[in-house]
Design a protein around this motif. Structure first.
Motif, PDB file in Angstrom:
ATOM      1  N   VAL A  48       9.566   4.633  11.169  1.00  0.00           N
ATOM      2  CA  VAL A  48       8.347   4.979  11.915  1.00  0.00           C
ATOM      3  C   VAL A  48       8.696   5.645  13.245  1.00  0.00           C
ATOM      4  O   VAL A  48       7.831   6.108  13.957  1.00  0.00           O
ATOM      5  CB  VAL A  48       7.482   3.733  12.205  1.00  0.00           C
ATOM      6  N   ARG A  49       9.975   5.642  13.597  1.00  0.00           N
ATOM      7  CA  ARG A  49      10.329   6.111  14.941  1.00  0.00           C
ATOM      8  C   ARG A  49      10.670   7.589  14.944  1.00  0.00           C
ATOM      9  O   ARG A  49      11.601   8.015  14.271  1.00  0.00           O
ATOM     10  CB  ARG A  49      11.516   5.335  15.462  1.00  0.00           C
ATOM     11  N   SER A  50       9.943   8.335  15.749  1.00  0.00           N
ATOM     12  CA  SER A  50      10.214   9.760  15.833  1.00  0.00           C
ATOM     13  C   SER A  50      11.359  10.021  16.809  1.00  0.00           C
ATOM     14  O   SER A  50      12.219  10.839  16.558  1.00  0.00           O
ATOM     15  CB  SER A  50       8.965  10.509  16.281  1.00  0.00           C
ATOM     16  N   GLU A  84      -4.657  11.829   2.047  1.00  0.00           N
ATOM     17  CA  GLU A  84      -4.123  13.088   1.528  1.00  0.00           C
ATOM     18  C   GLU A  84      -4.142  13.089  -0.009  1.00  0.00           C
ATOM     19  O   GLU A  84      -4.512  14.077  -0.640  1.00  0.00           O
ATOM     20  CB  GLU A  84      -2.692  13.286   2.043  1.00  0.00           C
ATOM     21  N   ASP A 136       2.704   1.597  -3.363  1.00  0.00           N
ATOM     22  CA  ASP A 136       1.788   2.117  -4.390  1.00  0.00           C
ATOM     23  C   ASP A 136       1.528   3.608  -4.197  1.00  0.00           C
ATOM     24  O   ASP A 136       1.446   4.366  -5.164  1.00  0.00           O
ATOM     25  CB  ASP A 136       0.448   1.357  -4.346  1.00  0.00           C
ATOM     26  N   LEU A 137       1.377   4.013  -2.920  1.00  0.00           N
ATOM     27  CA  LEU A 137       1.123   5.425  -2.625  1.00  0.00           C
ATOM     28  C   LEU A 137       2.284   6.281  -3.132  1.00  0.00           C
ATOM     29  O   LEU A 137       2.076   7.282  -3.825  1.00  0.00           O
ATOM     30  CB  LEU A 137       0.937   5.617  -1.113  1.00  0.00           C
ATOM     31  N   THR A 193       0.407   5.214   8.086  1.00  0.00           N
ATOM     32  CA  THR A 193       1.101   5.861   6.971  1.00  0.00           C
ATOM     33  C   THR A 193       0.280   5.720   5.688  1.00  0.00           C
ATOM     34  O   THR A 193       0.087   6.686   4.941  1.00  0.00           O
ATOM     35  CB  THR A 193       2.497   5.228   6.790  1.00  0.00           C
ATOM     36  N   SER A 194      -0.240   4.496   5.480  1.00  0.00           N
ATOM     37  CA  SER A 194      -1.077   4.263   4.301  1.00  0.00           C
ATOM     38  C   SER A 194      -2.339   5.095   4.354  1.00  0.00           C
ATOM     39  O   SER A 194      -2.713   5.767   3.385  1.00  0.00           O
ATOM     40  CB  SER A 194      -1.467   2.780   4.225  1.00  0.00           C
ATOM     41  N   ASP A 248      12.514   1.459   3.123  1.00  0.00           N
ATOM     42  CA  ASP A 248      11.920   1.314   4.462  1.00  0.00           C
ATOM     43  C   ASP A 248      12.910   0.560   5.352  1.00  0.00           C
ATOM     44  O   ASP A 248      13.634  -0.322   4.879  1.00  0.00           O
ATOM     45  CB  ASP A 248      10.599   0.536   4.368  1.00  0.00           C
ATOM     46  N   LYS A 290       7.754   8.235   9.083  1.00  0.00           N
ATOM     47  CA  LYS A 290       6.413   7.727   8.788  1.00  0.00           C
ATOM     48  C   LYS A 290       5.536   8.006   9.989  1.00  0.00           C
ATOM     49  O   LYS A 290       6.008   7.828  11.113  1.00  0.00           O
ATOM     50  CB  LYS A 290       6.469   6.208   8.582  1.00  0.00           C
ATOM     51  N   PRO A 291       4.304   8.369   9.894  1.00  0.00           N
ATOM     52  CA  PRO A 291       3.642   8.731   8.626  1.00  0.00           C
ATOM     53  C   PRO A 291       4.148  10.092   8.122  1.00  0.00           C
ATOM     54  O   PRO A 291       4.458  10.953   8.925  1.00  0.00           O
ATOM     55  CB  PRO A 291       2.170   8.835   9.040  1.00  0.00           C
ATOM     56  N   PHE A 292       4.219  10.222   6.822  1.00  0.00           N
ATOM     57  CA  PHE A 292       4.734  11.459   6.236  1.00  0.00           C
ATOM     58  C   PHE A 292       3.627  12.141   5.441  1.00  0.00           C
ATOM     59  O   PHE A 292       2.673  11.499   4.988  1.00  0.00           O
ATOM     60  CB  PHE A 292       5.935  11.161   5.324  1.00  0.00           C
ATOM     61  N   SER A 293       3.793  13.445   5.276  1.00  0.00           N
ATOM     62  CA  SER A 293       2.837  14.141   4.409  1.00  0.00           C
ATOM     63  C   SER A 293       3.392  14.039   2.988  1.00  0.00           C
ATOM     64  O   SER A 293       4.603  13.915   2.791  1.00  0.00           O
ATOM     65  CB  SER A 293       2.701  15.601   4.836  1.00  0.00           C
ATOM     66  N   LEU A 294       2.506  14.090   2.022  1.00  0.00           N
ATOM     67  CA  LEU A 294       2.943  13.930   0.634  1.00  0.00           C
ATOM     68  C   LEU A 294       3.857  15.083   0.222  1.00  0.00           C
ATOM     69  O   LEU A 294       4.772  14.912  -0.570  1.00  0.00           O
ATOM     70  CB  LEU A 294       1.727  13.834  -0.283  1.00  0.00           C
ATOM     71  N   LYS A 295       3.613  16.243   0.848  1.00  0.00           N
ATOM     72  CA  LYS A 295       4.456  17.419   0.548  1.00  0.00           C
ATOM     73  C   LYS A 295       5.892  17.149   0.989  1.00  0.00           C
ATOM     74  O   LYS A 295       6.843  17.448   0.288  1.00  0.00           O
ATOM     75  CB  LYS A 295       3.922  18.647   1.303  1.00  0.00           C
ATOM     76  N   ASP A 325       0.832  -1.216   0.000  1.00  0.00           N
ATOM     77  CA  ASP A 325       0.000   0.000   0.000  1.00  0.00           C
ATOM     78  C   ASP A 325       0.859   1.254   0.000  1.00  0.00           C
ATOM     79  O   ASP A 325       0.536   2.252  -0.649  1.00  0.00           O
ATOM     80  CB  ASP A 325      -0.922   0.018   1.229  1.00  0.00           C
ATOM     81  N   ILE A 326       1.930   1.197   0.761  1.00  0.00           N
ATOM     82  CA  ILE A 326       2.802   2.368   0.858  1.00  0.00           C
ATOM     83  C   ILE A 326       3.622   2.531  -0.427  1.00  0.00           C
ATOM     84  O   ILE A 326       3.814   3.642  -0.934  1.00  0.00           O
ATOM     85  CB  ILE A 326       3.700   2.258   2.111  1.00  0.00           C
ATOM     86  N   TRP A 379      -2.840   7.972   1.706  1.00  0.00           N
ATOM     87  CA  TRP A 379      -3.891   7.795   0.700  1.00  0.00           C
ATOM     88  C   TRP A 379      -5.010   8.807   0.887  1.00  0.00           C
ATOM     89  O   TRP A 379      -5.579   9.294  -0.088  1.00  0.00           O
ATOM     90  CB  TRP A 379      -4.438   6.357   0.730  1.00  0.00           C
TER      91      TRP A 379
END
Lengths: 132, 615
Positions: free
Chosen positions: A84-86, B415, A16-17, B408-409, A53, A105-110, A13-14, B413
């Protein structure tokens, strides 16, 4: 010719995103479902950037990154490491520094697009000294 | 001389005569009618008359004063019975003591006298001394607390002090009357060894004795007696008996038994404790006691049999892996510096056994004058807890990955969908809701993971020269949207002054972000949140002030405790971890955070102080 980006992540999923976003931005995206597959792809197909990843079955992202950076044929390829670790441990921090940039992660698309653009332009975001 | 006497006999007789003439002892002879037949020169001196005045004269006519004296009776006795007589007598004429031997014969008596006045005078003096010292002894002994006694060389009981009645229940007179009473009052279980001991005592008089035994008092109770005695000798070295003392030590014995019982109890309790304990004497460092748990922790017995000190065959390491020097051990520090040590993490390694992680505390024990008399070390084995901690870390890493990967997905997705949704308002609204809730879930997960890492001291910290104002500025930018949404005015006054700190900028930004979101959360629309920073001496100070709900005085002390939210309601939400994370991170940077509020509905002020970095 479009710049080529290899995405190595066992989460489809990631993958593909990222592909969706980057292809929309005009890049060519290759997929790899694990570290081994990713290294094989690099060996056969020239790529301009690797998005990787950390946590994966088999070889983890750090191992893959170390392989890339240790190989004279590929060490010039910028690597964007996803984690995933901040708040990470010192040991993890040290291993992260092998990569050219880290994307939380999670990240913004920007954020994703900004990081990719920066690395494509040859600017290391994380540790300039390592950049070939 | 008789002509028939052989020459040799004459020679012997002449020799005897010569000897008799020269010796200092008096020798004289009388016939059966008490007339002197021979007087040697010493005898003439003794009688104070020349030989001519004595020979042929009757002794009793010459010395009538002696009739009825010891001399008279003993000479008569020898003359009548024909048996030798020996006696001692005092010579009034010469004022000296004599040993007198009287040899009867058919012709009369021959008498030899030896002066022993010197010897006699010495004896008299000694007897007088003995009498005086005995008198003194009795005087003292009569008043002493202990039962004093004196036995003669023949074993006879010469003296028993009055204390006998208190100690045994029997009077001294009863003991004088029946010597076997001494043996009878000895406890039957002790008679077996005490009596032969007494017997041996008579055989080896020079020994000094000191031992404890039991007697049965007249009232039937058992009493412990400490017996000590020593021989008494005259100036001539002759054994004259024994003086001794018997003390009632029943109470002392009882206390000793009680003390022993208490020690046993203490030991039993110590051995049951789940923590290792060692108690050492100061300044000797001798171990008074150590429990079984301590031996388990060290993997061997804790007391060095030779020195009595703490035996350590294991090596100890600090948290950073450097070995403990001898003077660094908590016990050594307590003894040397009277120091109190609380929960110091010590890693103990012995041979190839698995490492033990121990929290050691050590405290000094003082006497009433405040001097250190002992050191107590308590060791809490936290190896298992550490292992659980490690497992928890692993779990957190997995959890972190497993929770955040789907997020994250979802976020990505959502967004992406939003960017593609065009003008379809309902679909767009749906995606906004999905996105917002996924973000909220992400924040909760972050808080939980951060808190967990802080609590287990697993939060890595990468300090570098940074600027407090810059980190705060970035946090402000992130908070602007939330403030605007609630119509809260954000007053920012970060100034231009460089506030150098040595810190992990990402974490400082996180802290400021938590304070801002906390203030925004608890301030009603229309309110104000103000953030400012400044330098005060060697401190960089950041303040977040709001006009919000404020904090009740009773809630202030626990405001930074995890899961404590001042006033939980649906509008506020969250886990109540933000402030706890702030404190954890600030303390990691050697700073402090303070909350102040004049009261409910009166707003609140949070202040972070960090040391100014001076490279």
């Amino acid at each position: 010719m479009a710049k080529r980006i290899l995405v190595i992540d066992d989460e489809v999923d990631i993958r593909d995103l990222i592909a969706q976003v980057l292809e929309s931005a005009g890049y060519e995206v290759l997929h790899a479902g694990n570290g081994q597959q990713g290294l094989e792809t690099i060996a056969t197909t020239p790529v301009d950037l690797v998005i990787l990843d950390i946590v994966m079955q088999g070889m983890d992202g750090w191992d893959v990154c170390e392989h890339i950076k240790a190989d004279a044929r590929f060490h010039h390829i910028p690597v964007l490491l996803m984690t995933v670790r901040s708040l990470i441990s010192e040991q993890e921090e040290r291993r992260n520094r092998i990569a050219d940039a880290v994307l939380l992660k999670p990240f913004s698309l920007k954020d994703l697009q900004r990081q990719v653009t920066t690395l494509m332009n040859g600017i290391s975001v994380l540790s300039p000294a390592i950049t070939p | 001389m008789d002509a028939h006497v052989p020459a040799t006999a004459i020679a012997i007789t002449e020799s005897v005569d010569t000897v008799l003439e020269r010796i200092t002892d008096s020798v004289f002879a009388v016939d059966r009618n008490w007339r002197f037949t021979y007087v040697n020169p010493a005898a003439t001196r003794a009688f104070q008359k020349p030989a001519e005045e004595l020979i042929g004269r009757n002794i009793w006519e010459l010395f009538p004063a002696s009739i009825d004296s010891d001399f008279y009776r003993n000479y008569q006795l020898a003359m009548v019975t024909g048996e030798q007589v020996r006696f001692q007598a005092y010579c009034e004429i010469n004022r000296y003591w004599m040993h007198i031997r009287v040899y009867p014969s058919a012709d009369g008596l021959t008498v030899y006298t030896t002066d022993f006045s010197e010897e006699q005078r010495a004896n008299e003096k000694h007897e007088a001394q003995l009498a005086r010292s005995e008198e003194r002894y009795r005087m003292v002994a009569d008043f002493t607390y202990d039962l004093e006694y004196w036995r003669g060389s023949d074993g006879r009981l010469l003296y028993f002090s009055p204390a006998s009645e208190r100690i045994t229940g029997y009077t001294a007179e009863e003991f004088y009357a029946d010597l076997s009473l001494v043996d009878r009052i000895i406890h039957p279980d002790d008679r077996g060894w005490v009596l032969p001991h007494f017997w041996r005592e008579e055989q080896s008089p020079s020994e000094v004795y000191d031992f404890d035994f039991r007697i049965i008092h007249r009232d039937g109770t058992i009493r412990w007696i400490n017996h000590s005695c020593q021989p008494v000798f005259g100036p001539d070295g002759a054994y004259q008996g024994r003086r001794g003392s018997n003390r009632d030590v029943t109470e002392r014995k009882r206390m000793a038994v009680e003390l022993e019982r208490e020690r046993a109890l203490l030991r039993a309790v110590l051995d049951q404790l789940p923590v290792g304990v060692i108690i050492a004497e100061v300044p000797s460092s001798r171990i008074i006691c150590g429990n079984a748990r301590m031996e388990q922790i060290c993997h061997h017995s804790v007391i060095n049999e030779e020195t009595g000190e703490w035996r350590r065959e294991c090596q100890a390491y600090h948290q950073d892996g450097t070995p403990y020097q001898e003077d660094e051990w908590p016990l050594a520090r307590v003894i040397a510096a009277d120091e109190t040590i609380l929960d110091e993490e010590v890693h103990i390694q012995r041979d190839d056994r698995p490492e033990a992680v121990v929290l050691m505390s050590a405290v000094p024990v003082h006497d009433q004058e405040g001097r250190i008399i002992a050191g107590v070390v308590v060791a809490h084995d936290i190896t298992a807890i550490k292992e659980i901690d490690h497992a928890k870390d692993e779990f957190l890493a997995v959890l972190s990955h497993e929770l955040k990967t789907p997020l994250t997905s979802m976020l990505g997705w959502a967004e992406f969908a939003l960017s593609q949704s065009g003008e379809d308002n309902l679909l767009r609204q749906a995606m906004v809701i999905v996105y917002r809730n996924a973000r909220r879930q992400q924040q909760l997960i972050d808080e939980l993971l951060d808190m967990s890492r802080l609590q287990h001291r697993r939060m890595g910290c990468m300090p570098e020269p940074a600027d407090l104002g810059q980190s705060a500025g970035q946090a402000v930018e992130r908070a602007r949207e939330a403030a605007a949404k609630k119509e809260i005015t954000l007053n920012v006054c970060l100034g231009d002054e460089h506030l150098p700190i040595f810190a992990d900028p990402i974490r400082i930004e996180l802290c400021v972000g938590h304070l801002l979101s906390n203030s925004i959360k608890f301030t009603s629309p229309g309110g104000t949140v103000a953030i400012s920073c400044r330098r005060e001496g060697k401190k960089a100070i950041l303040t977040v002030h709001d006009t919000g709900r404020g904090i009740a005085p009773e809630a202030l002390p626990t405001i930074f405790t995890p899961f404590r939210q001042v006033d939980r309601d649906e509008a506020a939400g969250g886990l109540g971890l933000g402030l706890a994370i702030v404190r954890g991170i600030v303390e990691l940077h050697h700073g402090r955070v303070v909350a102040e509020s004049p009261g409910l509905e009166l707003g609140s002020t949070f202040t972070i102080e960090l040391p100014i970095h001076q490279p």
